[in-house]
Design an enzyme around this catalytic site. Structure first.
Site, short mmCIF file in Angstrom:
data_model
loop_
_atom_site.label_atom_id
_atom_site.label_comp_id
_atom_site.label_asym_id
_atom_site.label_seq_id
_atom_site.Cartn_x
_atom_site.Cartn_y
_atom_site.Cartn_z
CB SER A 8 -9.37 24.61 12.90
OG SER A 8 -8.57 25.77 13.03
CB SER A 15 -5.98 25.80 14.70
OG SER A 15 -7.14 25.34 15.35
CE LYS A 28 -8.08 27.76 10.00
NZ LYS A 28 -7.57 27.70 11.38
#
Lengths: 476, 490
Positions: free
Chosen positions: B154, B178, B79
């Site tokens: 997210s 997330s 990420k």
């Protein structure tokens, strides 16, 4: 109406740890800009603070030395505001749960008694960086070397009642910090900074008046004048029927006055909250006791001991203990020559005068305590007079010689041979018959004249006591 | 045999170990896959093909020396808010579009030491603020199961990349769901560890007291392998906990007979839970029953305040954490500022997207003088009550079974103008962050439209093992995790 000033002081002291409070960067002063920095103190994305244990130990030392209660659990908080010298956009400080609260510092109050000035709290925080404004262009440069240097903030109660007392309190705090060897306590270099909260109220009344905060008092020289100015200003406003506005004022040392910086409405809202990156700081009794054992004798205790053990006057003890190094110097001398008052006179007199004149500190004195003691031993055993000793002291400073070397080089040994001195006395009396007659007629003040003549003959080396005795016998 | 890019970590590891494939072959297969489907999915912000190949070569050398560990030569996606030395780390924000950290996050140091290969940095909601990955400043990532739907967020890039076989596994971060919610929406496994289990050093902070890094994986075994690699105390993170890390993989095969699973009354009958999700969760409960688990109803009475508390605490911390992006030192700076205030205002107005600005304002307000007690302080107190709810619940159950999200993945654009609806969809996940407990999301069924639905298992502090073990036993008893999204062949 009589007004009484009420003063509380906030002192920021830089701690002289080797590394910063939340990272391993060097804290040394004076490096090229932005060379003592790392991702942590630069506030780069994703990095985290790790508390420096030595900072906590130093804060505990100060808390113990000022009789504070040490919190078994304290917290770090974020003080949020934007400024280019603050790379994270917040300063890590302590807010709701500081490391220490509720102590006091004893100072000599107006009128000679000692007074306890209460401490509200001591807390740890990180310093900000520095901005260097370009004088030619609308640019500023940012130096973050100082960012993250550890500070303790020491907040006093509004217990101080005069500018002089404020000065005494600050000098006492600085002396404690220096005795503990945790801060340089140098106001001019910024390692010891002071903001003052000042208000006035009708003498004898209880409620506090509206206060102003005076900032930028950046020298010990200005503390008393800045406070005196602000007190006078407030009294004048009140006597004029005006009201004091709560505001922050800056001391302008050039114009010797305080000027308004920002009002209450423009005060920052720092949005304090617990820093989620740091866990609560837990301090157990064992840690406190370990640190307590390392505490040195503190200035007030040392002063008392100087009075009790060495029979020194308060005034002498006060000056000698004002710095640890000076007190150490004095004690080193006294260990060699047991004549405390003589040593005190020489340390406070010629030595401090020399250091002040040359802008030196006791740490780089040109005359070591050993040499000083040797010199004073010569006075004590009568080898030289006090007057000659001063000449020798000056020579020692110039040449770095030992006192004995100066004495023998300049043939300054005191003449104590009574027969030799008697011959000189006789010669002087014979050469001044009219003065001898006047003396015998009652002008005993002429004794000084005869002594002077004899000292001239001996280039100051005659033992004054023997000369006096001889003269009295011959003239009597 | 399935294609190399379609392997799980443990399958690929077996082949590497037997020298049937090389790490370079494996990495090339994944990079080719990325090239083929990236135009459809838009999962990656930065593809580090060159570095990946040289890391794979190094892995092959290690393997030839007999030095092979579970992640040696395994291509992983990261990420884009986990700092990677020398590789830009954007947080999907214009603010950090050109920011290249000179340091690695602690998890990257661990992955590098374990011999893993990074294929690149994947998309997310800007600064991890969002539940759909639509708040990325750069691209909208699509759900591999339905390209018109969001992958969740997210960590939407991480979940989509795993689901579309654009990596073998991925790291994400979870502040309010997330990892778990995108894992659920993309039909993969996601685990948010206990707060303090994994170092946050080098994780660009959204809300420091809630953020945790965790794995997204194709199956439970892979999630356990990744957890083994990234867990553990780090002196550089004061909030990481010095507590022994079990061998998660070794613990997977334990029996779960007699395991007590709590069903929260408040979640079960929650309004807005879609029939698709309810059916899938009920089906999962039946599987666990057949495996010998027993059920008990529990109560988490303060759940109703979780969303409100979360959306005060997280923005408050975010407002402070994001103050450093001021145009002074790194990252974006507005051109030709007329002064300091102008530089701050224009830099932050242009550098941050609308959701980030919204949360900064919310958080600033929640901490303001006169509002702190009513908002931030009250929310912190609610947080304590929520943690106590869980502590009480775990006295009578081992794990909790709950939905991850009220609905399967929603269409792109559906909630983007309705932040409140977006916030409410976090209802089942953010309690775990507020309490600090671990939460796992694993595929447990499909909607009528064929979209994956995840179940959430919540565990006691530092008991990731029981979550992984229970989910592993579930996985062994079902074949839900084997179903793959249909993407054009290449």
């Amino acid at each position: 109406m009589e007004f009484e000033p009420v003063i509380g002081l906030e002192v920021h002291a830089q701690l002289k740890t080797r590394t910063k409070i939340f990272c391993g960067c060097d804290t040394a002063f004076g490096a090229p800009p932005n060379t003592h920095v790392c991702p942590v103190c630069l506030g780069m994305p994703g990095v985290l603070p790790v508390l420096n244990r030595i900072v906590v130990e130093y804060a505990i030392k100060m808390a113990l030395a000022t009789n504070c209660d040490i919190a078994p659990k304290s917290r770090f908080a974020r003080k949020n505001y934007f400024y280019p010298d603050l790379p994270k956009g917040y300063q890590i400080s302590q807010y709701e749960l500081p490391i220490a609260e509720g102590g006091y510092v004893e100072v000599d109050a107006d009128g000679g008694n000692s007074r306890k000035i209460g401490l509200t709290r001591i807390h740890m925080e990180e310093d900000a960086g520095k901005l260097i404004h370009d004088p030619d262009r609308p640019h500023s440069r940012v130096d973050l070397n100082r960012t993250g240097v550890p500070l303790i903030e020491i907040v006093s109660e509004p217990d101080i009642r005069s500018p002089r007392e404020a000065g005494a309190y600050l000098r006492q705090l600085r002396a404690i910090l220096r005795y503990l060897d945790i801060s340089d306590g140098n106001m001019e270099e910024g390692s010891f900074r002071c903001d003052a909260n000042v208000s006035v109220r009708p003498a004898g009344s209880d409620p506090l008046g509206t206060r102003t905060e005076v900032k930028n008092i950046n020298s010990f020289k200005f503390v008393e004048s800045a406070l005196a100015y602000e007190i006078k200003r407030q009294i004048a406003v009140l006597e004029d029927g005006g009201v004091i506005i709560q505001e922050t004022r800056l001391w302008d040392s050039g114009r010797q006055r305080t000027v308004s910086m920002r009002g209450k409405e423009e005060a920052h809202d720092y949005r304090y909250f617990s820093d989620p990156d740091l866990v609560p700081l837990v301090i157990d009794d064992a840690w406190i006791e370990t640190i307590r054992k390392t505490l040195p004798e503190l200035p007030r205790a040392r002063k008392a001991r100087f009075v009790d053990n060495f029979g020194l006057p308060e005034h002498d003890a006060d000056i000698l203990t004002s710095s640890k190094e000076l007190a150490d110097y004095f004690e080193a001398c006294v260990r060699q020559i047991n004549a405390p008052k003589l040593v005190s006179n020489w340390v406070m007199g010629p030595l401090l005068a020399l250091l002040n004149a040359e802008g030196r500190t006791i740490a780089d004195t040109p005359v070591s305590p050993e040499r000083m003691a040797e010199l004073l031993a010569l006075v004590e055993n009568g080898t030289i007079s006090g007057k000659i000793a001063k000449t020798i002291f000056d020579e020692m400073v110039q040449t770095g010689e030992s006192p004995e070397a100066v004495v023998s080089r300049k043939e300054l040994v005191q003449v104590t041979d009574e027969a030799a001195l008697e011959a000189i006395v006789d010669r002087v009396l014979a050469a001044n018959p009219s003065e001898v007659e006047s003396y015998r007629g009652g002008k005993t003040k002429l004794m000084g004249f005869f002594v002077g003549q004899i000292m001239k003959e001996t280039r100051g080396k005659a033992n004054p006591q023997i000369v006096n005795t001889l003269l009295k016998n011959k003239l009597g | 045999m399935k294609p190399l890019y379609g392997m799980t970590i443990h399958e690929a590891h077996d082949l590497l170990k037997k020298r049937e494939i090389s790490a370079v072959e494996l990495t090339r297969a994944v990079l080719d896959r990325i090239n083929a489907v990236e135009p459809l999915i838009d999962a990656y912000i930065t593809i580090t093909a060159g570095q990946a190949i040289s890391d794979a070569e190094a892995a092959d050398q290690a393997i030839s020396r007999g030095d092979i560990r579970p992640l040696t030569g395994i291509p992983l996606a990261v990420k884009d808010l986990i700092c990677t030395r020398g590789v830009r780390t954007t947080c999907a924000s214009k603010m950090l579009e050109n920011f290249t950290p000179p340091y690695d996050a602690a998890v990257m140091t661990k992955l590098n030491a374990a011999g893993a290969v990074m294929t690149g940095k994947v998309n997310m909601d800007e600064f991890a603020m969002g539940s759909s990955t639509e708040n990325s400043a750069f691209k909208i990532t699509r759900n591999p199961w339905d390209l018109n739907r969001v992958p969740g967020g997210s960590s939407g890039g991480s979940a989509a990349a795993v689901a579309a076989d654009m990596c073998l596994g991925a790291l994400g971060s979870d502040t309010g769901g997330s990892i778990r919610q995108p894992a659920s929406h993309c039909g993969v496994v996601g685990l948010k560890p206990t707060y303090g289990r994994v170092s946050r050093f080098g994780l660009v902070a959204f809300a420091s007291s809630l953020d945790q890094i965790g794995p997204l994986a194709k199956d439970i075994t892979d999630a356990a392998i990744l957890m083994d690699a990234v867990s553990g105390h780090d002196p550089k993170d004061a909030t990481s906990v010095n507590r022994e890390v079990p061998d998660y993989v070794a613990g997977l095969t334990r029996d779960i007979k007699g395991l007590t699973i709590g069903i929260p009354r408040e979640y079960h009958a929650s309004e807005g839970i879609s029939p698709d999700v309810q059916t899938a969760i009920d089906g999962a409960a039946d599987v666990f029953k057949n495996l010998g688990a027993q059920f008990v109803e529990i109560s988490l009475p303060h759940t109703q305040y979780a969303v409100a508390a979360y959306y005060l605490i997280a923005p408050a911390e975010a407002g402070s954490n994001l103050a450093r992006y001021d145009g002074v030192k790194y990252g974006f700076r507005a051109a030709d500022p007329s002064g300091l205030m102008d530089m701050y205002c224009r830099t932050r107005s242009a550098g941050f997207g609308p959701e980030v600005q919204r949360r900064i304002m919310l958080g600033t307000y929640a901490l303001s003088a006169g509002y702190y007690d009513a908002y931030y302080k009250k929310a912190s107190q609610v947080r304590t009550l929520i943690r106590r709810d869980f502590e009480k619940a775990f006295k009578i159950c081992d794990i909790i079974l709950a939905p991850v999200a009220p609905t399967p993945a929603f269409p792109i654009g559906q909630n983007i103008d309705d932040p409140l609806a977006m916030y409410l969809s976090d209802i089942f996940t953010l309690s775990a962050n507020l309490a600090g407990i671990p939460g796992l999301s694993a595929p447990c069924g499909f909607s009528k439209d064929g979209l994956p639905v995840g179940m959430q298992l919540l565990g006691n502090f530092f008991d990731e093992q029981t979550l992984l073990t229970a989910a592993f036993q579930f996985e062994q008893a079902t074949d839900i995790h084997l179903k793959k999204p249909q993407l054009p062949a290449h």
